[in-house]
Design a protein around this motif. Structure first.
Motif, PDB file in Angstrom:
ATOM      1  N   ALA A  83       1.069  -1.169   0.074  1.00 52.61           N
ATOM      2  CA  ALA A  83       0.091  -0.072  -0.093  1.00 52.61           C
ATOM      3  C   ALA A  83       0.893   1.244   0.169  1.00 52.61           C
ATOM      4  CB  ALA A  83      -0.802  -0.004   1.294  1.00 52.61           C
ATOM      5  N   ARG A  84       2.071   1.160   0.541  1.00 56.83           N
ATOM      6  CA  ARG A  84       2.799   2.342   0.918  1.00 56.83           C
ATOM      7  C   ARG A  84       3.758   2.490  -0.487  1.00 56.83           C
ATOM      8  NH1 ARG A  84       4.978   1.963   7.070  1.00 56.83           N
ATOM      9  NH2 ARG A  84       3.292   3.098   8.142  1.00 56.83           N
ATOM     10  N   ASP A  85       4.306   1.458  -1.002  1.00 61.86           N
ATOM     11  CA  ASP A  85       4.968   1.691  -2.321  1.00 61.86           C
ATOM     12  C   ASP A  85       4.995   0.257  -2.958  1.00 61.86           C
ATOM     13  OD1 ASP A  85       6.887   1.997  -4.140  1.00 61.86           O
ATOM     14  OD2 ASP A  85       8.550   1.609  -2.981  1.00 61.86           O
ATOM     15  N   SER A  86       4.034   0.198  -4.064  1.00 60.01           N
ATOM     16  CA  SER A  86       3.919  -0.902  -4.983  1.00 60.01           C
ATOM     17  C   SER A  86       4.806  -1.035  -6.101  1.00 60.01           C
ATOM     18  CB  SER A  86       2.515  -0.642  -5.491  1.00 60.01           C
ATOM     19  OG  SER A  86       2.394   0.310  -6.626  1.00 60.01           O
ATOM     20  N   SER A  87       5.920  -0.310  -6.169  1.00 67.62           N
ATOM     21  CA  SER A  87       6.827  -0.231  -7.221  1.00 67.62           C
ATOM     22  C   SER A  87       7.768  -1.576  -7.208  1.00 67.62           C
ATOM     23  CB  SER A  87       7.669   0.905  -7.209  1.00 67.62           C
ATOM     24  OG  SER A  87       8.477   0.997  -5.871  1.00 67.62           O
ATOM     25  N   HIS A  88       7.879  -2.164  -5.680  1.00 69.88           N
ATOM     26  CA  HIS A  88       8.504  -3.373  -5.584  1.00 69.88           C
ATOM     27  C   HIS A  88       7.689  -4.746  -5.430  1.00 69.88           C
ATOM     28  CE1 HIS A  88      12.187  -1.104  -4.967  1.00 69.88           C
ATOM     29  NE2 HIS A  88      11.496  -0.255  -4.188  1.00 69.88           N
ATOM     30  N   ARG A  89       6.595  -4.718  -6.145  1.00 69.77           N
ATOM     31  CA  ARG A  89       5.632  -5.691  -6.065  1.00 69.77           C
ATOM     32  C   ARG A  89       6.067  -7.096  -6.494  1.00 69.77           C
ATOM     33  NH1 ARG A  89       2.349  -4.148 -10.009  1.00 69.77           N
ATOM     34  NH2 ARG A  89       3.334  -5.401 -11.512  1.00 69.77           N
ATOM     35  N   GLU A  90       6.740  -7.378  -7.480  1.00 68.31           N
ATOM     36  CA  GLU A  90       7.367  -8.388  -7.929  1.00 68.31           C
ATOM     37  C   GLU A  90       8.260  -9.302  -6.851  1.00 68.31           C
ATOM     38  OE1 GLU A  90       7.269  -5.916 -10.023  1.00 68.31           O
ATOM     39  OE2 GLU A  90       5.939  -6.881 -11.454  1.00 68.31           O
ATOM     40  N   GLU A  91       9.230  -8.276  -6.360  1.00 68.81           N
ATOM     41  CA  GLU A  91      10.129  -8.764  -5.076  1.00 68.81           C
ATOM     42  C   GLU A  91       9.201  -9.159  -3.699  1.00 68.81           C
ATOM     43  OE1 GLU A  91      13.310  -6.375  -2.381  1.00 68.81           O
ATOM     44  OE2 GLU A  91      14.164  -6.726  -4.209  1.00 68.81           O
ATOM     45  N   ILE A  92       8.201  -8.187  -3.399  1.00 68.32           N
ATOM     46  CA  ILE A  92       7.581  -8.471  -2.218  1.00 68.32           C
ATOM     47  C   ILE A  92       6.927  -9.681  -2.327  1.00 68.32           C
ATOM     48  CG2 ILE A  92       5.881  -7.733  -0.730  1.00 68.32           C
ATOM     49  CD1 ILE A  92       6.702  -4.760  -1.440  1.00 68.32           C
ATOM     50  N   LEU A  93       5.978  -9.914  -3.473  1.00 66.56           N
ATOM     51  CA  LEU A  93       5.109 -11.134  -3.709  1.00 66.56           C
ATOM     52  C   LEU A  93       6.123 -12.267  -3.732  1.00 66.56           C
ATOM     53  CD1 LEU A  93       2.311  -9.665  -5.780  1.00 66.56           C
ATOM     54  CD2 LEU A  93       2.250  -9.898  -3.452  1.00 66.56           C
ATOM     55  N   GLY A  94       6.985 -12.256  -4.307  1.00 69.72           N
ATOM     56  CA  GLY A  94       8.016 -13.410  -4.625  1.00 69.72           C
ATOM     57  C   GLY A  94       8.162 -13.963  -3.398  1.00 69.72           C
ATOM     58  N   PHE A 146      -3.215 -10.630  -0.888  1.00 72.65           N
ATOM     59  CA  PHE A 146      -2.296  -9.409  -0.372  1.00 72.65           C
ATOM     60  C   PHE A 146      -2.254  -8.176  -1.299  1.00 72.65           C
ATOM     61  CE2 PHE A 146       0.055 -12.570   2.372  1.00 72.65           C
ATOM     62  CZ  PHE A 146      -0.979 -12.992   3.016  1.00 72.65           C
ATOM     63  N   TRP A 147      -1.890  -8.390  -2.658  1.00 76.27           N
ATOM     64  CA  TRP A 147      -2.186  -7.462  -3.746  1.00 76.27           C
ATOM     65  C   TRP A 147      -3.061  -6.832  -3.709  1.00 76.27           C
ATOM     66  CZ3 TRP A 147       0.584  -3.967  -5.929  1.00 76.27           C
ATOM     67  CH2 TRP A 147       0.163  -3.341  -7.270  1.00 76.27           C
ATOM     68  N   PHE A 148      -4.114  -7.379  -4.085  1.00 79.89           N
ATOM     69  CA  PHE A 148      -5.580  -7.014  -4.364  1.00 79.89           C
ATOM     70  C   PHE A 148      -6.026  -6.215  -2.997  1.00 79.89           C
ATOM     71  CE2 PHE A 148      -5.925 -10.369  -7.450  1.00 79.89           C
ATOM     72  CZ  PHE A 148      -5.893  -9.486  -8.700  1.00 79.89           C
ATOM     73  N   GLN A 149      -5.905  -6.641  -2.002  1.00 78.46           N
ATOM     74  CA  GLN A 149      -6.159  -5.971  -0.597  1.00 78.46           C
ATOM     75  C   GLN A 149      -5.379  -4.372  -0.587  1.00 78.46           C
ATOM     76  OE1 GLN A 149      -6.021  -7.749   3.310  1.00 78.46           O
ATOM     77  NE2 GLN A 149      -6.107  -9.966   2.332  1.00 78.46           N
TER      78      GLN A 149
END
Length: 447
Positions: A83-94, A146-149
Motif C-alpha cells: 500500500a505504501r510503495d507498489s513499485s517493488h511488487r514482484e520482489e515483495i510477492l515473490g 495481499f496485492w488486491f487488498q
C-alpha cells in the motif's frame, strides 16, 4: 429510492467510495459463503453425526494450532508495504510466496508429528490430520490476495474464492448423496484451498500482472521476518485460544462432544466475516491517515470501534435468547446440547471484533510485540480455564474459557500498558456507546 442512494454515493469522497465498494464485494463474498456454508455445513454435520463431525473438526483444529507457521504473520506486513510503495511488487510477492510455501511444508511435517504423539494408535485421525495439513501448502498463493487488498480491489479475490467455494460445496452435496466416507469430506476441504489457489493465480495473470516476474530476495525475506515474527507468535497464541478448546475437548472428553461443541462454534463465528471484511477494507486508509493527520487517524479508529461494538451487540443479544431454537432448527435433536455453548460463545465475537479493529493501530504504531504478548497471556488464561472447566462442564466450560480469554487479550490487557491505554479508552467508549453518541453530536453540530 435508487436515484437518491446513487446521489448520496456520488457525494462521498473517492477514497470512501473505494472502501465502500471494496467492503461490499467482501460482504457479498462472505454472505454467499455464509449461506452455502450454513446450508451445506449443516447437511454435512447431520450426515456425519456428532462423532464423525467431531473427528473432522478435531483434525482441522489440530492443523489450525500450527497454521501460523504457514502464514508466517505476513498478511498485514505485506499489505502495508504494498500500500505504501507498489513499485517493488514482484520482489515483495515473490519473497512472501517462497516464505509461505516453506512455512506450509513445515506446518505439514510438524502437525503430523504432533498427531502421532497425541493419538499414536488412531490411524483414522492420522489420515484426517495429514489431509487437512496438506491444505496449508496452498495458502502460499494468498500473496495474490495481499496485492488486491493493498489496492482495495478485493473483488478479484472474491471471484476466485467464490468459484472454489461453490464448486467444493457441490462436491460435498455429491458426497452426501453417494454416502461417502469421512476421509472423502476431509479431502474436499483441502481441495477447496487448492482450487482457490489456482483461481487466484489465473485471476492475477488475467489482470495483466505476471506471476513469472516474481523474484525472491534474501534481504527482503530477512526484513519481512524481522517484522513479522511477533505476529507469528501472536498467531500461535491466537490459534491456541481460538482452537485449543476443540483439541482439549477431544483429549479430555470424546469426539462426539467435540462434534456438538463444533456446531456451536460454527454458528457463533458465522458472522465474523463482517468485522474481518471491514478491517480489511479500511486498513490501507488507516495507514495513510496516520501519515497525513493524527486527529483524523484517531477519529477513524473510534468510528471503527463503534461499528464493531454495535454490530456485535446486534448479533449477540438475539442469539443468546434464541440459542435453543437456532440449534434445533439447524442441527436437530442430536446437537441439542450445543445451545448453552452457543449462548456463551457468541459474546466472544464482541471482543474478537474489538481486537480486529485494534490490529491496524498496532501495526501502524509498530506494536506487534505487544500484540504477541497479550495474545500469549490470553492463550494461557484459556488453557487454564479449559483445564478447570472442561472436566465438569464439557463444551460449556470451553465456551466460558474462550470468552474470558478473548476479553482479556483483545480489550482488558490494553489497560495495563501505557502506550495502549488510549485504545483501551476508545474501546471502552465503543462498548458503552459513548463513541457513537459523540459521533452523532458532531454530525448534529455540523448540520
Amino acid at each position: 429510492m435508487f436515484d437518491k442512494l446513487k446521489a448520496i454515493y456520488q457525494k462521498l469522497s473517492p477514497g470512501f467510495r473505494q472502501v465502500l465498494s471494496n467492503t461490499a464485494w467482501l460482504f457479498g463474498e462472505k454472505i454467499l459463503q455464509m449461506a452455502l456454508g450454513l446450508l451445506v455445513g449443516v447437511w454435512v454435520a447431520r450426515y456425519l453425526s456428532p462423532q464423525n463431525f467431531g473427528l473432522l473438526n478435531y483434525a482441522t483444529a489440530l492443523v489450525g494450532l500450527l497454521s501460523p507457521v504457514a502464514t508466517l504473520g505476513l498478511s498485514s506486513i505485506v499489505v502495508r508495504d504494498l500500500a505504501r510503495d507498489s513499485s517493488h511488487r514482484e520482489e515483495i510477492l515473490g519473497t512472501a510466496f517462497v516464505l509461505k510455501l516453506l512455512g506450509g511444508l513445515a506446518t505439514f511435517a510438524a502437525t503430523f508429528a504432533l498427531v502421532m504423539v497425541l493419538n499414536p494408535q488412531d490411524k483414522l485421525t492420522h489420515w484426517l490430520v495429514a489431509i487437512a495439513a496438506t491444505g496449508t501448502i496452498f495458502t502460499s498463493f494468498d500473496v495474490i490476495d495481499f496485492w488486491f487488498q493493498s489496492q482495495v480491489q478485493s473483488k478479484f479475490t472474491v471471484w476466485s474464492t467464490n468459484t472454489a467455494y461453490i464448486l467444493i460445496n457441490v462436491v460435498k452435496i455429491t458426497l452426501i448423496q453417494m454416502r461417502a466416507s469421512l476421509v472423502a469430506f476431509s479431502w474436499a476441504l483441502t481441495a477447496e484451498k487448492a482450487v482457490a489457489a489456482v483461481a487466484l493465480l489465473i485471476t492475477y495473470n488475467l489482470k495483466g500482472y505476471k506471476s513469472r516476474a516474481w523474484r525472491f530476495s534474501w534481504v527482503r525475506a530477512k526484513e519481512l521476518l524481522s517484522q513479522s515474527w511477533p505476529l507469528i507468535i501472536s498467531g500461535f497464541v491466537i490459534m491456541i485460544y481460538m482452537r485449543i478448546d476443540l483439541v482439549m475437548l477431544g483429549q479430555m472428553r470424546n469426539s462426539a462432544e467435540v462434534g456438538v461443541y463444533s456446531a456451536a462454534v460454527k454458528v457463533a463465528e458465522l458472522w465474523y466475516f463482517i468485522p474481518g471484511s471491514v478491517v480489511q477494507s479500511v486498513f490501507p486508509k488507516v495507514v495513510k491517515a496516520k501519515d497525513n493527520d493524527e486527529k483524523i487517524y484517531y477519529e477513524r479508529l473510534q468510528q471503527l470501534f463503534n461499528f464493531m461494538a454495535w454490530i456485535s451487540y446486534a448479533v449477540a443479544i438475539p442469539m443468546t435468547f434464541f440459542s435453543n431454537q437456532i440449534v434445533w432448527l439447524l442441527y436437530g435433536p442430536k446437537y441439542a446440547d450445543a445451545a448453552p455453548s452457543l449462548a456463551v460463545l457468541v459474546w466472544a465475537g464482541l471482543f474478537v471484533s474489538l481486537g480486529l479493529a485494534r490490529g491496524p493501530w498496532l501495526i501502524t504504531e509498530g506494536l506487534m510485540k505487544y500484540s504477541a504478548g497479550t495474545a500469549a497471556v490470553g492463550a494461557v488464561i484459556n488453557m487454564i480455564f479449559n483445564f478447570l472447566l472442561i472436566p465438569k462442564y464439557g463444551g460449556l466450560g470451553a465456551a466460558i474459557a474462550t470468552v474470558i480469554a478473548q476479553m482479556f487479550a483483545s480489550y482488558g490487557a490494553n489497560l495495563f500498558y501505557p502506550k495502549t491505554r488510549p485504545i483501551f479508552i476508545q474501546q471502552t467508549r465503543a462498548l458503552l456507546g459513548l463513541g457513537l453518541i459523540d459521533f452523532i453530536q458532531r454530525k448534529l453540530k455540523k448540520d
